[in-house]
Scaffold this active site. Structure first.
Site, PDB file in Angstrom:
ATOM      1  NE  ARG A 289     -29.669 -45.246  -3.234  1.00 54.41           N
ATOM      2  CZ  ARG A 289     -29.174 -44.465  -4.188  1.00 54.41           C
ATOM      3  NH1 ARG A 289     -28.023 -44.734  -4.749  1.00 54.41           N
ATOM      4  NH2 ARG A 289     -29.841 -43.395  -4.577  1.00 54.41           N
ATOM      5  N   GLY A 290     -27.014 -51.492  -2.703  1.00 55.89           N
ATOM      6  CA  GLY A 290     -26.430 -52.654  -2.020  1.00 55.89           C
ATOM      7  C   GLY A 290     -26.499 -53.905  -2.883  1.00 55.89           C
TER       8      GLY A 290
ATOM      9  N   GLY B 276     -21.269 -45.681  -8.034  1.00 58.26           N
ATOM     10  CA  GLY B 276     -21.216 -46.950  -7.318  1.00 58.26           C
ATOM     11  C   GLY B 276     -21.397 -48.122  -8.278  1.00 58.26           C
TER      12      GLY B 276
ATOM     13  CB  THR C  40     -25.201 -39.720 -11.811  1.00 56.47           C
ATOM     14  OG1 THR C  40     -25.302 -38.584 -10.956  1.00 56.47           O
ATOM     15  CG2 THR C  40     -24.243 -39.358 -12.919  1.00 56.47           C
TER      16      THR C  40
ATOM     17  CG  ASP D  19     -26.771 -36.224  -7.471  1.00 56.77           C
ATOM     18  OD1 ASP D  19     -27.933 -35.800  -7.590  1.00 56.77           O
ATOM     19  OD2 ASP D  19     -26.369 -36.862  -6.484  1.00 56.77           O
TER      20      ASP D  19
ATOM     21  NE  ARG E 154     -25.824 -39.776  -1.953  1.00 59.14           N
ATOM     22  CZ  ARG E 154     -26.758 -40.564  -1.435  1.00 59.14           C
ATOM     23  NH1 ARG E 154     -26.938 -40.590  -0.150  1.00 59.14           N
ATOM     24  NH2 ARG E 154     -27.497 -41.326  -2.216  1.00 59.14           N
TER      25      ARG E 154
ATOM     26  CE1 TYR F  91     -36.118 -40.182  -3.506  1.00 55.86           C
ATOM     27  CE2 TYR F  91     -37.414 -39.058  -1.842  1.00 55.86           C
ATOM     28  CZ  TYR F  91     -36.316 -39.819  -2.194  1.00 55.86           C
ATOM     29  OH  TYR F  91     -35.408 -40.230  -1.242  1.00 55.86           O
TER      30      TYR F  91
ATOM     31  CB  ILE G  19     -36.857 -33.232 -10.358  1.00 54.99           C
ATOM     32  CG1 ILE G  19     -35.715 -33.632  -9.438  1.00 54.99           C
ATOM     33  CG2 ILE G  19     -37.585 -32.018  -9.844  1.00 54.99           C
ATOM     34  CD1 ILE G  19     -34.579 -32.622  -9.473  1.00 54.99           C
TER      35      ILE G  19
HETATM   36  N1  ADP Z   1     -17.184 -49.974  -4.546  1.00 53.89           N
HETATM   37  C1  ADP Z   1     -18.154 -50.746  -5.009  1.00 53.89           C
HETATM   38  N2  ADP Z   1     -17.871 -51.983  -5.476  1.00 53.89           N
HETATM   39  C2  ADP Z   1     -18.846 -52.779  -5.947  1.00 53.89           C
HETATM   40  N3  ADP Z   1     -20.139 -52.413  -6.009  1.00 53.89           N
HETATM   41  C3  ADP Z   1     -20.491 -51.207  -5.567  1.00 53.89           C
HETATM   42  C4  ADP Z   1     -19.517 -50.301  -5.045  1.00 53.89           C
HETATM   43  N4  ADP Z   1     -20.168 -49.170  -4.673  1.00 53.89           N
HETATM   44  C5  ADP Z   1     -21.469 -49.358  -4.944  1.00 53.89           C
HETATM   45  N5  ADP Z   1     -21.668 -50.574  -5.490  1.00 53.89           N
HETATM   46  C6  ADP Z   1     -22.953 -51.150  -5.901  1.00 53.89           C
HETATM   47  O1  ADP Z   1     -23.498 -50.400  -6.972  1.00 53.89           O
HETATM   48  C7  ADP Z   1     -24.907 -50.318  -6.851  1.00 53.89           C
HETATM   49  C8  ADP Z   1     -25.377 -48.912  -6.949  1.00 53.89           C
HETATM   50  O2  ADP Z   1     -24.635 -48.050  -6.075  1.00 53.89           O
HETATM   51  P1  ADP Z   1     -25.266 -46.714  -5.501  1.00 53.89           P
HETATM   52  O3  ADP Z   1     -24.184 -45.963  -4.833  1.00 53.89           O
HETATM   53  O4  ADP Z   1     -26.466 -47.044  -4.707  1.00 53.89           O
HETATM   54  O5  ADP Z   1     -25.825 -45.955  -6.771  1.00 53.89           O
HETATM   55  P2  ADP Z   1     -25.106 -45.299  -8.012  1.00 53.89           P
HETATM   56  O6  ADP Z   1     -24.559 -46.376  -8.848  1.00 53.89           O
HETATM   57  O7  ADP Z   1     -26.200 -44.593  -8.673  1.00 53.89           O
HETATM   58  O8  ADP Z   1     -24.039 -44.405  -7.451  1.00 53.89           O
HETATM   59  C9  ADP Z   1     -25.260 -50.972  -5.529  1.00 53.89           C
HETATM   60  O9  ADP Z   1     -25.804 -52.245  -5.797  1.00 53.89           O
HETATM   61  C10 ADP Z   1     -23.962 -51.060  -4.776  1.00 53.89           C
HETATM   62  O10 ADP Z   1     -23.885 -52.205  -3.959  1.00 53.89           O
HETATM   63  O1  FBP Z   2     -33.504 -41.783  -1.636  1.00 52.47           O
HETATM   64  P1  FBP Z   2     -32.613 -42.481  -2.587  1.00 52.47           P
HETATM   65  O2  FBP Z   2     -33.331 -43.353  -3.545  1.00 52.47           O
HETATM   66  O3  FBP Z   2     -31.520 -43.205  -1.890  1.00 52.47           O
HETATM   67  O4  FBP Z   2     -31.953 -41.389  -3.519  1.00 52.47           O
HETATM   68  C1  FBP Z   2     -31.483 -40.174  -3.084  1.00 52.47           C
HETATM   69  C2  FBP Z   2     -30.148 -39.889  -3.659  1.00 52.47           C
HETATM   70  O5  FBP Z   2     -29.996 -40.177  -5.003  1.00 52.47           O
HETATM   71  C3  FBP Z   2     -29.153 -39.213  -5.610  1.00 52.47           C
HETATM   72  O6  FBP Z   2     -29.895 -38.593  -6.589  1.00 52.47           O
HETATM   73  C4  FBP Z   2     -27.948 -39.783  -6.234  1.00 52.47           C
HETATM   74  O7  FBP Z   2     -28.196 -41.095  -6.591  1.00 52.47           O
HETATM   75  P2  FBP Z   2     -27.355 -41.883  -7.667  1.00 52.47           P
HETATM   76  O8  FBP Z   2     -25.909 -41.837  -7.279  1.00 52.47           O
HETATM   77  O9  FBP Z   2     -27.929 -43.254  -7.611  1.00 52.47           O
HETATM   78  O10 FBP Z   2     -27.612 -41.231  -8.992  1.00 52.47           O
HETATM   79  C5  FBP Z   2     -28.754 -38.236  -4.535  1.00 52.47           C
HETATM   80  O11 FBP Z   2     -28.702 -36.901  -4.917  1.00 52.47           O
HETATM   81  C6  FBP Z   2     -29.790 -38.477  -3.501  1.00 52.47           C
HETATM   82  O12 FBP Z   2     -29.277 -38.264  -2.237  1.00 52.47           O
HETATM   83 MG    MG Z   3     -23.799 -42.430  -6.605  1.00 50.45          MG
END
Ligand code: ADP
Ligand code: FBP
Ligand code: MG
Length: 565
Positions: A241-242, A268, A295, A297, A342, A452, A454
């Protein structure tokens, strides 16, 4: 096979506006799945052509959206930056194509090449293997006689001509965000599909999410190196993440000569993919960006279902079964299972519906309360008296406001900016224990948290096939020069503009029939008063109106942009 069409004569724009109130047409689409009846069209993207003949029937236009109103809806909030990338094509009877960007939008006169699949021994025998260039997929399949045709997306699939020569392709793959069953299958099928279908052998893996674009070596990947990975959970590339730094990421794409970027991740990640696409376009690079939504979720908008969701629901059954065994083997036994979710409670809802052993399902979309008439404690009391045991499934995002009332804690976020949640399962376990104690009721509660477990497993058979098709659709689209998020819409694979999957989140609608089915299967209280139900209906209505308004705004922006060209 003859197909029937009800169609109005093509209108001049001004006339259409003037006549909008008085005329309406609906169109039954030609059977594009059997394009044998049509000559295959191979014109450049963006050139609109409706590939069907028609008979004309005039019908009332009462429910047709007022085109002038649609175009004047400029007061709505669409990010200025986004408006420039929106590609809307209008057709007859309220048909709208929400199209995806193409390389030729900003690099004119690009050469094209015959699709190598034409000479592929496996695929060359397939009749009508290439999709018709005009094929689109409707966002809504339930329509009324007089409804406008509505929003459509470009159908995914191989095109007769491609915008990359196989030996020039340098592709990379990245996985971001949380884990999900099927990530390795998508990676495998991207590598194998590029190699086997398009003879592309320059494929690299980016390690540990977005930051890997600029902080790690790129891993060369071959069909041999990925041969067995679909049998394992997780992602062989690593994820994080990030770490999304658009400039650094695109600098690296540019410096390393990457021209196809495959990005697997959730909402994200798709936002990040969109930023990367915009920067690539600003720099005028011949690079295609393909997002593959992941995802667990199931909260990504527009698409029918995300890969890995079925596997996760299936695995959740094991935890629910264990909770049921524990609960039913004790006197006044309660089994409590926490599942992911979430903001969206789809896993909890589907796992509950599938199991039939669950007495109560709590999700973020449906607020609940503990005490008093119609509250959770009253229901626990009743259920234990009736049945001696009960099973509760709770999505991790449920009841967060209630917990915050009893445990005041500062808002915390993960590296991607997602809100960190308090453990609703643990909190509920203590609350129920305290309640039973206050009632001098003997009971046993077993809390199971398979969160984790599942998502760390390999995908099941049906998700494996789904992952394969998604990867192949992504490859066909990138080879054809499009940038998009790929996804299944009403059962057909489609190329969806980034802005459509990132602007809203898919949530369980508690005013829909599915939630009603759940309530009737568990017999739990709805925790809602009449005022709550009315408010939920109003919120749904407002969300729909907002969505229609945003479409209108985009339509307006697109019309303006065309006018300026
Ligand atoms: N608004 C955004 N603009 C650019 N990158 C983003 C944005 N939101 C999230 N990201 C990047 O996308 C990646 C995954 O985001 P995250 O929220 O952790 O998981 P997911 O993509 O599963 O929702 C991370 O590296 C994060 O920095
Ligand atoms: O503990 P982590 O790795 O941050 O993941 C937990 C989170 O991942 C999720 O499954 C959703 O993650 P994604 O948006 O990356 O699919 C949430 O339901 C849960 O809160
Ligand atoms: Mg997400």
């Amino acid at each position: 096979m003859a197909s029937s069409h009800i169609i109005l004569p093509k209108e001049e724009e001004a006339e259409a506006e003037a006549e909008a109130e008085t005329r309406l047409g609906t169109v039954v689409e030609a059977d594009h799945d059997s394009p044998a009846q049509l000559p295959l069209q191979d014109h450049a993207p963006g050139k609109a052509a409706l590939p069907f003949s028609a008979t004309c029937v005039r019908i009332s236009r009462d429910s047709y959206p007022n085109l002038r109103a649609l175009r004047n809806a400029s007061a709505l909030n669409l990010h200025d930056d986004d408006a420039a990338f929106v590609k809307l094509e209008e057709g007859d009877y309220g048909y709208v194509l929400d199209d995806v960007p193409h390389l030729t939008d900003y690099i004119p006169d690009l050469p094209t090449y015959p699709n190598p699949l034409q000479d592929h021994p496996a695929y060359s025998t397939v009749k009508q293997y290439f999709v018709n260039a005009d094929d689109t997929v409707p966002e809504k399949v339930v329509v009324q006689k007089n409804s406008p045709r509505g929003v459509h997306f470009r159908r995914a699939g191989p095109r007769q001509r491609v915008y990359f020569e196989s030996e020039e392709v340098k592709a990379c793959i990245v996985t971001c965000g949380g884990l999900c069953p099927g990530l390795n299958t998508v990676i495998r099928e991207l590598v194998c599909g590029l190699s086997h279908m398009y003879n592309v052998n320059n494929v690299f893996g980016i390690q540990n999410g977005y930051k890997g674009f600029y902080s790690s070596n790129y891993l060369p990947m071959t069909p041999k190196s990925v041969n067995d990975i679909h049998k394992r959970g997780g992602t062989v590339l690593g994820t994080s993440r990030g770490g999304h730094d658009t400039k650094k990421i695109v600098d690296n794409i540019q410096d390393r000569g990457i021209n196809q970027v495959y990005i697997i991740g959730g909402d994200g990640t798709q936002k990040g993919a969109y930023e990367i696409y915009k920067e690539i376009r600003r720099r005028g690079l011949q690079v295609a960006v393909a997002g593959i939504p992941k995802t667990i979720d199931n909260d990504i908008a527009v698409i029918d279902k995300s890969f890995g969701f079925d596997t996760a629901v299936e695995e959740a059954q094991r935890a629910i079964n264990a909770a049921h065994v524990e609960a039913s083997s004790a006197e006044n036994g309660i089994g409590l299972v926490k599942l992911m979710g979430r903001y969206s409670g789809f896993i909890a809802m589907y796992a509950t519906l599938a199991s039939r052993d669950v007495d109560c399902c709590l999700i973020p979309e449906s607020p609940f309360y503990l005490e008093g008439e119609g509250g959770l404690f009253e229901y626990v009391d009743r259920r234990l008296k009736e049945n001696n045991h009960m099973v509760i499934v709770v999505a991790e995002g449920a009841g967060q406001d209630l917990i915050a009332q009893s445990i005041p804690i500062a808002d915390q976020q993960d590296a991607s900016g997602n809100k960190l949640l308090l453990d609703v399962g643990l909190w509920l376990t203590h609350k129920i224990k305290d309640y039973c104690k206050s009632k001098k009721m003997e009971m046993t509660i077993k809390y199971i948290d398979p969160t984790y477990m599942i998502r760390a497993i390999p995908s099941n058979a049906s998700d494996n096939v789904y992952c394969t098709l998604l990867a192949h659709s992504a490859i066909h689209g990138a080879m054809a020069g499009y940038s998009f998020t790929v996804g299944m819409v009403n059962g057909r694979h489609s190329y969806i503009p980034f802005h459509r999957v990132t602007s809203t989140r898919n949530k369980v609608r508690i005013t829909d029939r599915m939630w009603a089915r759940l309530l009737s299967s568990t017999n739990q209280p709805s925790f809602l008063s009449k005022e709550d139900i009315d408010a939920a209906r109003e919120a749904d209505k407002a969300a729909n109106n907002r969505k229609n308004g945003e479409n209108a705004k985009k339509q307006h922006a697109s019309v303006l942009a065309k006018g300026e060209k």
